[in-house]
Design an enzyme around this catalytic site. Structure first.
Site, PDB file in Angstrom:
ATOM      1  N   SER A   1       0.901  -1.145   0.000  1.00 36.39           N
ATOM      2  CA  SER A   1       0.000   0.000   0.000  1.00 36.39           C
ATOM      3  C   SER A   1       0.941   1.196   0.000  1.00 36.39           C
ATOM      4  CB  SER A   1      -0.902  -0.015   1.223  1.00 36.39           C
ATOM      5  OG  SER A   1      -1.726   1.128   1.206  1.00 36.39           O
TER       6      SER A   1
ATOM      7  N   ARG B   1     -10.311   7.524  29.966  1.00 32.70           N
ATOM      8  CA  ARG B   1      -9.153   8.126  29.278  1.00 32.70           C
ATOM      9  C   ARG B   1      -8.114   8.586  30.291  1.00 32.70           C
ATOM     10  NH1 ARG B   1     -10.423  14.320  27.933  1.00 32.70           N
ATOM     11  NH2 ARG B   1     -12.247  14.575  29.250  1.00 32.70           N
TER      12      ARG B   1
ATOM     13  N   PHE C   1     -10.571   9.795  14.980  1.00 32.04           N
ATOM     14  CA  PHE C   1      -9.497  10.164  14.053  1.00 32.04           C
ATOM     15  C   PHE C   1      -8.553   9.000  13.766  1.00 32.04           C
ATOM     16  CE2 PHE C   1     -10.445  14.422  16.140  1.00 32.04           C
ATOM     17  CZ  PHE C   1     -11.484  14.653  15.256  1.00 32.04           C
TER      18      PHE C   1
ATOM     19  N   GLU D   1      -2.271  11.375  11.934  1.00 30.38           N
ATOM     20  CA  GLU D   1      -2.592  10.062  12.485  1.00 30.38           C
ATOM     21  C   GLU D   1      -1.952   8.926  11.696  1.00 30.38           C
ATOM     22  OE1 GLU D   1      -4.844  12.373  11.671  1.00 30.38           O
ATOM     23  OE2 GLU D   1      -5.632  13.060  13.601  1.00 30.38           O
TER      24      GLU D   1
END
Lengths: 629, 629
Positions: A119, A314, A387, A362
């Site tokens: 890729s 978190r 994201f 990202e």
């Protein structure tokens, strides 16, 4: 200046690489000979003079790394392996055949391949990860060499890699762009405008050198210059000819990924000087220097939270990560510019040397993680779960790379509230479940988060942890255990009428619903399905047995592919050794179905019908269904 | 040179935009006032002097387009709307509240918002799509204005947009980068180094102008220059101060996405000159020129294929797309440098003016499609299905944008053969199912592909078509119909013992298995589930009723989230009005479970146990299971 002997040797080696690329693809009946031929001169000089690599010890920390980002040029790579004397000619000719290690694009089944490519636009990013490891963690002088195609520079991810490499002054990273002008279906955007490539690279802070990629002297000089640059990465922009060496296909469109016919191949081989049998002794690295010591392992002291208090998962992630950092000096962390939201900053503040800021990139974050784990570091990479979808192809490829990385998505689901749908991950469970050999975890409280983090450290493959923005009550004591693949029966009796399956934020809604149902004499079993993949079929089957097959699954996620799908698939499949044999299953799937908006978390949970109210309503409705045993 | 009156007017307007950003976020208790304040001067000059937009007719073709790529600065956008007189102060103060149109990040529920933003780095790519529409399709002089944040330029997708815009000489595209130096958690990579931004932009072929983003004269001059550039896009790199106008928070870290306290807000408002009530009459565009005519609609003549012949569904895609192109002048196509593999080239050759080559930039391909559909074109965008994963976040956001786009992924699954796993989409059904309001189609023959394409044209939302590399036999006549949401019972009798559900390449394996089972007196019903989402529950229920609940689902996809998941979820859920009431379901899920390799398609299908052999074995095993009614 290279001697005549060197030049001749490189020339002969390059011709052999070309011939072997032709022979292998001829035998395979498909494959990319022309894209291999354009880069053969670069490869020859690199492997003969500049690469330091012990093929017998590919995991040796001091080795240089070579990444073939243009993975379709796999025949070239395999020809290099043959020239290095590590694969036989017979194996070379097994290219693309079922059972061969020499697949159409390189995969780490081969011990010398660190990362799967194919890729496009990913190899340079992974190279950045390896170079970060070399410069900042190992502190070893090895180089990372990445061979790119020109077409793939259209991928934005390449420029994420470029700016990250420049930001971190990765002078140990040397890129090559094989500018053979032709993509799969015609000319690339920039054609042979090597000047434009140089301008782009310089704009991104790299040292850039444009050369004729078939001038062996120029290649030698460029590599020689690149290894001396001390403050920034270098890219060599090499103007080349696709199919170089076979006049009848040189620089011709329509020859991408196509094997020659036998007579063409024979003519080309003759033109290239006929079959050689050169073996090169690739230089081994100096192994005196050892990887730097990043700290001494201390006993693991996970954070613990008092039952009844409230904390977001978190935040527990950040605190547990810091604890893992103390216990394991090989833990490293990355974040995409939101570390004060994901709480990766809790780690970054204490271990700044093991934290890499990826800014809002990202794809590069995941690529860096993959590169870091090549050197055996344990990367935890975090951003908003929504994201992580930006890096999905990188995650897919990381699985093909057999990479061991830990990804953490915060702010999952509609329970984030006011920020609105662009920030709400509602597809992450589905997309991560559909990654090969992945693990998908979704804790509901602080102690559970910490315990899952402990296991993530050791877990192989792609491990995904989903965390929640809002505070949730601590419902488990700090000494409970939460094995991956397990679940927790949070409420049960021997007269349960229905089963409610939740995880994360919806588990708390399930508990509220439980209390309300109880006042109406409806007893529910409540299961915390914190391990979405692998899934605890046994506990689910038992619950379904005990509650007449009546299940409510409630998730802060689209109905497709997440918790409901995992549960449904666990029940209907009989291909597993033990399968569900109880009353007919009747499931109500409470999930997000309409596009959410901004609002307070409670308003949104209610509007989406995944709150306690909705569970109570569903429970009353399901209980009326006739049981089919 | 702007007059003193103008400068004063812009100043007052900018201050009002700041004040309203503060007021709205104060009321909301959250939101991004400081990121709004830095860009207020740019916004003021733009809306007062350069923007041509009829707020009463937002769909007007001649309108300029304004994209707030830094979607978190939504308060600024809403303050602009108030200043334009189209929302009331009361509505402004409903920011982020449940039920308000003014969500935390802009969504097209607001008629003036063309695309949802909030996942950073996407607005400029969508702007490229709109500018492509303006320059090459509409042939109208409107401008596309995109306001970016500095942090978001770390996203590679921004550079995909930059090189695409330069390649297409989009002089109608004007970007602004609000370089306020501070990201969410600290300084950006480049800080206030506007020179570096300029170098990058110029390297990518843009005209770039660096200015002080609070110097109204400089802003005016920069816009004035930008609109005159005739051969390339322009970006204005504006050095600004986050929180500009409120001394106590200006240029301070820790003020991202945070509302002020009331007393702070009051002091800031006073500092900014107190509450104004300016209304600006934004210039309307000249509406004399109409969008260019792209051809005359002809009656649709879908390609048709003779039963028994062989053709790949990807080839049928190309031919059907060409046919749609003739019938519908608003059909446009995009591809990511593999049009000779996806067969988008069949369209490109005949309609070069309606084809946009995106090179290897899948994110930009989807962004362009989203931008094109803003102007009501019907974009079909294709690449290898595996590489659509690169654009997953763009697809997610396209759904939030309520965009109507058609995505086509070729070379799905292991049946591609020799190229190996990097090129094999095995997660696409899962990931596309988990997109809001999506349609997922997977044809098995040429005629079916053509008929589905016909429906894709009209279909709203994200429509995904999965095509296959290999040739497959044509099994349907050209006059059969295949409604979306339907399925096809390909084999059936009144004594069927099992049901086999396949789609695409596995449907043909199912048919082979059917024949072999028949010789052993096992009769199977075979269902072609070409519409994976929405799914034809009725036909599935009937088959399960008729075959004792015994189903084999066979798919060229990971077991998670694809065909098996869709079928499982369709059966267990009882939340739908009609639900399955038949014998207990017993499903064997034949899907890809181990990492595939290179090899011939047949070898790989066999190794993965998704071929006729595997189906036959599964059928014999499932038939032995006791029936539970």
């Amino acid at each position: 200046m290279a001697t005549q002997t060197h030049l001749e040797q490189w020339h002969n080696l390059a011709q052999q690489l070309r011939i072997d690329s032709i022979r292998a693809t001829l035998e395979a009946g498909s494959g990319h000979s022309t894209s291999s031929m354009s880069a053969a001169d670069l490869a020859a000089v690199l492997m003969d003079k500049y690469l330091h690599y012990d093929f017998e010890n590919p995991k040796q920390p001091q080795n240089d790394r070579f990444v073939l980002s243009k993975g379709h040029a796999a025949p070239l790579l395999y020809a290099m392996y043959k020239a290095a004397g590590i694969i036989s000619d017979e194996e070379l000719l097994s290219l693309r055949k079922f059972g061969s290690r020499l697949q159409g694009h390189p995969v780490p089944i081969l011990p010398w391949v660190d990362v799967a490519t194919g890729s496009l636009g990913q190899g340079i990013g992974q190279g950045v990860g390896m170079a970060l490891a070399g410069k900042y963690l190992d502190k070893l002088p090895y180089k990372v060499w990445v061979l790119m195609g020109d077409s793939e520079t259209a991928e934005g991810s390449v420029w994420e890699a470029f700016h990250t490499a420049a930001y971190y002054n990765l002078n140990n990273l040397i890129g090559m762009i094989d500018v053979n002008r032709l993509g799969q279906r015609g000319q690339t955007e920039l054609g042979w405008n090597t000047y434009a490539y140089v301008e782009r690279a310089r704009g991104f802070g790299w040292h850039a050198i444009a050369i004729d990629g078939h001038d062996l002297n120029a290649i030698d000089r460029a590599f020689g210059e690149a290894v001396t640059i001390s403050d920034r990465p270098t890219v060599i922009v090499a103007q080349t000819i696709k199919g170089k060496g076979s006049e009848e296909i040189e620089n011709m469109n329509g020859w991408h990924g196509k094997a020659m016919k036998r007579d063409q191949a024979e003519r080309a081989i003759e033109e290239l000087g006929g079959n050689h049998n050169i073996t090169i002794r690739v230089k081994k690295p100096d192994i005196q220097a050892q990887p730097a010591l990043l700290g001494l392992a201390q006993p693991l002291q996970l954070p613990s939270y008092e039952e009844g208090k409230s904390i977001s998962t978190r935040k527990a992630y950040g605190e547990a990560l810091r604890a893992l950092g103390a216990a394991h000096p090989d833990v490293v962390a990355l974040d995409a510019e939101v570390s004060n939201s994901t709480y990766a900053e809790d780690f970054a503040k204490v271990y700044p040397d093991r934290y890499f800021e990826m800014f809002i990139a990202e794809q590069q974050m995941v690529a860096s993680a993959v590169g870091l784990q090549v050197r055996n570091y344990k990367p935890f990479a975090s951003t908003f779960a929504a994201f992580l979808s930006r890096a999905y192809d990188f995650v897919r490829m990381a699985a093909i790379s057999r990479a061991d990385i830990k990804l953490v998505g915060s702010h999952a689901g509609i329970s984030i509230g006011e920020d609105g749908p662009s920030q709400m991950a509602l597809e992450d469970l589905a997309s991560f479940r559909a990654v090969w050999n992945s693990t998908v975890l979704y804790p509901c409280d602080g102690n559970q988060t910490a315990k899952l983090m402990e296991q993530m450290y050791d877990r192989e493959g792609i491990v995904y942890l989903r965390t929640t923005r809002m505070n949730t009550p601590v419902i488990y004591s700090a000494d409970e255990s939460f094995p991956i693949g397990g679940s927790k029966v949070v409420r049960s009796s021997d007269q349960d009428q229905i089963t409610i399956v939740g995880a994360g934020v919806t588990l708390h809604e399930a508990l509220k619903a439980y209390d309300r149902l109880k006042t109406e004499s409806i007893t529910a079993r409540v299961i915390d399905l914190y391990s979405v993949k692998p899934i605890d079929t046994e506990t689910l089957y038992q619950a379904a047995q005990d509650t007449d097959g009546k299940l409510i699954v409630v998730e802060d996620h689209w109905v497709e592919g997440g918790l409901s799908a995992a549960v449904s698939q666990a029940f209907v499949g009989i291909e597993t050794p033990s399968f569900y044999n109880g009353p007919k299953l009747q499931v109500i799937q409470l999930a997000v179905r309409d596009m959410p908006s901004s609002g307070q978390p409670e308003e949104l949970l209610h509007a989406a019908k995944i709150d306690a109210d909705a569970i109570v309503t569903a429970a009353k409705s399901i209980i009326k269904q006739p049981v089919i045993r």
